[in-house]
Motif scaffolding. Structure first.
Motif, PDB file in Angstrom:
ATOM      1  N   GLN A 113       0.798  -1.181  -0.053  1.00  0.00           N
ATOM      2  CA  GLN A 113      -0.057  -0.097  -0.030  1.00  0.00           C
ATOM      3  C   GLN A 113       0.939   1.366   0.035  1.00  0.00           C
ATOM      4  OE1 GLN A 113      -3.291   0.233   2.767  1.00  0.00           O
ATOM      5  NE2 GLN A 113      -3.321  -2.197   2.752  1.00  0.00           N
ATOM      6  N   LEU A 114       2.058   1.231   0.672  1.00  0.00           N
ATOM      7  CA  LEU A 114       2.962   2.389   0.766  1.00  0.00           C
ATOM      8  C   LEU A 114       3.259   2.629  -0.544  1.00  0.00           C
ATOM      9  CD1 LEU A 114       4.513   4.550   2.430  1.00  0.00           C
ATOM     10  CD2 LEU A 114       6.264   2.776   2.781  1.00  0.00           C
ATOM     11  N   MET A 115       3.840   1.597  -1.341  1.00  0.00           N
ATOM     12  CA  MET A 115       4.596   1.883  -2.660  1.00  0.00           C
ATOM     13  C   MET A 115       3.539   2.511  -3.525  1.00  0.00           C
ATOM     14  SD  MET A 115       6.329  -0.937  -5.309  1.00  0.00           S
ATOM     15  CE  MET A 115       4.574  -1.715  -5.412  1.00  0.00           C
ATOM     16  N   ILE A 116       1.987   1.660  -3.833  1.00  0.00           N
ATOM     17  CA  ILE A 116       1.217   2.187  -4.518  1.00  0.00           C
ATOM     18  C   ILE A 116       0.765   3.681  -4.338  1.00  0.00           C
ATOM     19  CG2 ILE A 116      -1.162   1.703  -5.511  1.00  0.00           C
ATOM     20  CD1 ILE A 116      -0.705  -1.207  -4.617  1.00  0.00           C
ATOM     21  N   LEU A 158       1.338   6.865  -6.498  1.00  0.00           N
ATOM     22  CA  LEU A 158       0.206   7.906  -7.178  1.00  0.00           C
ATOM     23  C   LEU A 158       0.134   9.192  -6.874  1.00  0.00           C
ATOM     24  CD1 LEU A 158      -2.623   5.277  -6.852  1.00  0.00           C
ATOM     25  CD2 LEU A 158      -1.469   5.895  -8.934  1.00  0.00           C
ATOM     26  N   PHE A 159       0.700   9.401  -5.458  1.00  0.00           N
ATOM     27  CA  PHE A 159       0.641  10.810  -4.915  1.00  0.00           C
ATOM     28  C   PHE A 159       1.781  11.558  -5.590  1.00  0.00           C
ATOM     29  CE2 PHE A 159       2.565  13.872  -1.823  1.00  0.00           C
ATOM     30  CZ  PHE A 159       1.435  14.515  -1.355  1.00  0.00           C
ATOM     31  N   LEU A 163      -5.949   9.890  -5.163  1.00  0.00           N
ATOM     32  CA  LEU A 163      -6.197   8.223  -4.810  1.00  0.00           C
ATOM     33  C   LEU A 163      -4.944   7.916  -4.065  1.00  0.00           C
ATOM     34  CD1 LEU A 163      -7.116   6.687  -8.530  1.00  0.00           C
ATOM     35  CD2 LEU A 163      -8.553   6.978  -6.587  1.00  0.00           C
ATOM     36  N   GLY A 164      -3.829   8.620  -4.174  1.00  0.00           N
ATOM     37  CA  GLY A 164      -2.499   8.255  -3.664  1.00  0.00           C
ATOM     38  C   GLY A 164      -2.928   8.661  -2.080  1.00  0.00           C
ATOM     39  N   MET A 165      -3.519   9.821  -1.759  1.00  0.00           N
ATOM     40  CA  MET A 165      -3.683  10.407  -0.164  1.00  0.00           C
ATOM     41  C   MET A 165      -4.702   9.576   0.152  1.00  0.00           C
ATOM     42  SD  MET A 165      -1.757  12.433   0.874  1.00  0.00           S
ATOM     43  CE  MET A 165      -2.564  12.419   2.295  1.00  0.00           C
ATOM     44  N   LEU A 166      -5.792   8.925  -0.266  1.00  0.00           N
ATOM     45  CA  LEU A 166      -6.622   7.992   0.084  1.00  0.00           C
ATOM     46  C   LEU A 166      -6.025   6.713   0.572  1.00  0.00           C
ATOM     47  CD1 LEU A 166      -9.676   8.593  -2.232  1.00  0.00           C
ATOM     48  CD2 LEU A 166      -9.655   9.329   0.345  1.00  0.00           C
ATOM     49  N   ARG A 219      -4.259   3.672   4.811  1.00  0.00           N
ATOM     50  CA  ARG A 219      -3.140   2.704   5.381  1.00  0.00           C
ATOM     51  C   ARG A 219      -2.602   3.072   7.066  1.00  0.00           C
ATOM     52  NH1 ARG A 219       2.557   3.237   5.501  1.00  0.00           N
ATOM     53  NH2 ARG A 219       3.840   1.377   5.490  1.00  0.00           N
ATOM     54  N   ARG A 220      -2.503   4.441   7.025  1.00  0.00           N
ATOM     55  CA  ARG A 220      -1.991   4.843   8.419  1.00  0.00           C
ATOM     56  C   ARG A 220      -3.054   4.599   9.449  1.00  0.00           C
ATOM     57  NH1 ARG A 220       2.227   7.615  10.112  1.00  0.00           N
ATOM     58  NH2 ARG A 220       2.921   7.596   7.734  1.00  0.00           N
ATOM     59  N   PHE A 221      -4.209   4.912   9.168  1.00  0.00           N
ATOM     60  CA  PHE A 221      -5.438   4.916   9.990  1.00  0.00           C
ATOM     61  C   PHE A 221      -6.056   3.388  10.436  1.00  0.00           C
ATOM     62  CE2 PHE A 221      -5.460   9.235   9.588  1.00  0.00           C
ATOM     63  CZ  PHE A 221      -5.963   9.918  10.828  1.00  0.00           C
TER      64      PHE A 221
END
Length: 228
Positions: A47-50, A54-55, A104-107, A112-114
């Motif tokens: 998830q971090l990579m994707i 994107l971000f 999309l990247g921020m979502l 992921r963080r939450f």
């Protein structure tokens, strides 16, 4: 113009920029050990990579789009043969495309963080706040670009927001230019300046720690040890 407008469009922007500059100097001198961001890659990579890809693919063109739209006067665009219709298509469709990538990247990064317990446990309150603030800024920017521009096609931010923004750097800001600006644009701008206030005291400072010295650094050679 009342005092609230003067504060929002004159005092607050200057205050944000001062805190941004002074805060970075203070933190660099007193907290270099914590300058870089904590890495959570060893906890979760996919998830971090994707999300990060994107971000960053989206945010860099978006930043350049903001710079050109805010700093280059409308008359200069006309002088270079860029008519309003062409500019509008570029701003909405091309800017909207890269805005969607950024969103999309921020979502993904925020979810992921939450939602991942170990990532959440590694995160500080500041980390969580940064994610939320950036997500809100991107959402408001996308709403202003895709929705407000469609509902109020007569509004041209280059005749109001851009002129006001350039006035800040010439120390002659005109708060009255922001009077009839749609609410979505106002919220996007105010949140943008708010992140400048928060920036020096958050993980965002790692943006300035680009390891350019790695480009010219000599290769590290590893040799197998021959046992006797």
């Amino acid at each position: 113009m009342n005092m609230i407008d003067q504060f929002l469009w004159v005092i607050f922007p200057y205050m944000s920029l001062v805190i941004f500059i002074v805060g970075h100097i203070f933190r660099y001198r007193n907290d270099q050990f914590n300058w870089t961001a904590k890495s959570s890659e060893f906890i979760e990579k996919k998830q971090l990579m994707i999300g990060s890809l994107l971000f960053h693919l989206g945010i860099i063109p978006v930043i350049f789009g903001h710079i050109s739209g805010l700093l280059i006067p409308k008359s200069w665009m006309h002088a270079f043969g860029v008519e309003d219709h062409i500019y509008h298509i570029g701003a909405v469709y091309i800017g909207g495309f890269f805005g969607v990538l950024t969103l999309l990247g921020m979502l993904i990064l925020t979810a992921r963080r939450f939602t991942l317990r170990n990532v959440r446990r590694l995160s500080s309150v500041s980390d969580m706040a940064v994610n939320v603030m950036l997500l809100v800024i991107v959402i408001m920017g996308m709403y202003a670009t895709l929705v407000t521009n469609a509902v109020q096609p007569e509004f041209d931010y280059r005749e109001t927001i851009s002129v006001w923004f350039r006035g800040l750097f010439m120390f002659s800001p005109d708060a009255s230019l922001m009077k009839d600006v749609p609410l979505s644009f106002k919220m996007h701008i105010l949140m943008g300046f708010a992140i400048f206030v928060f920036w020096p005291f958050s993980r965002l400072v790692h943006v300035w720690s680009v390891p350019l010295n790695y480009i010219n650094r000599r290769y590290i050679l590893y040799r197998r040890h021959k046992s006797n």
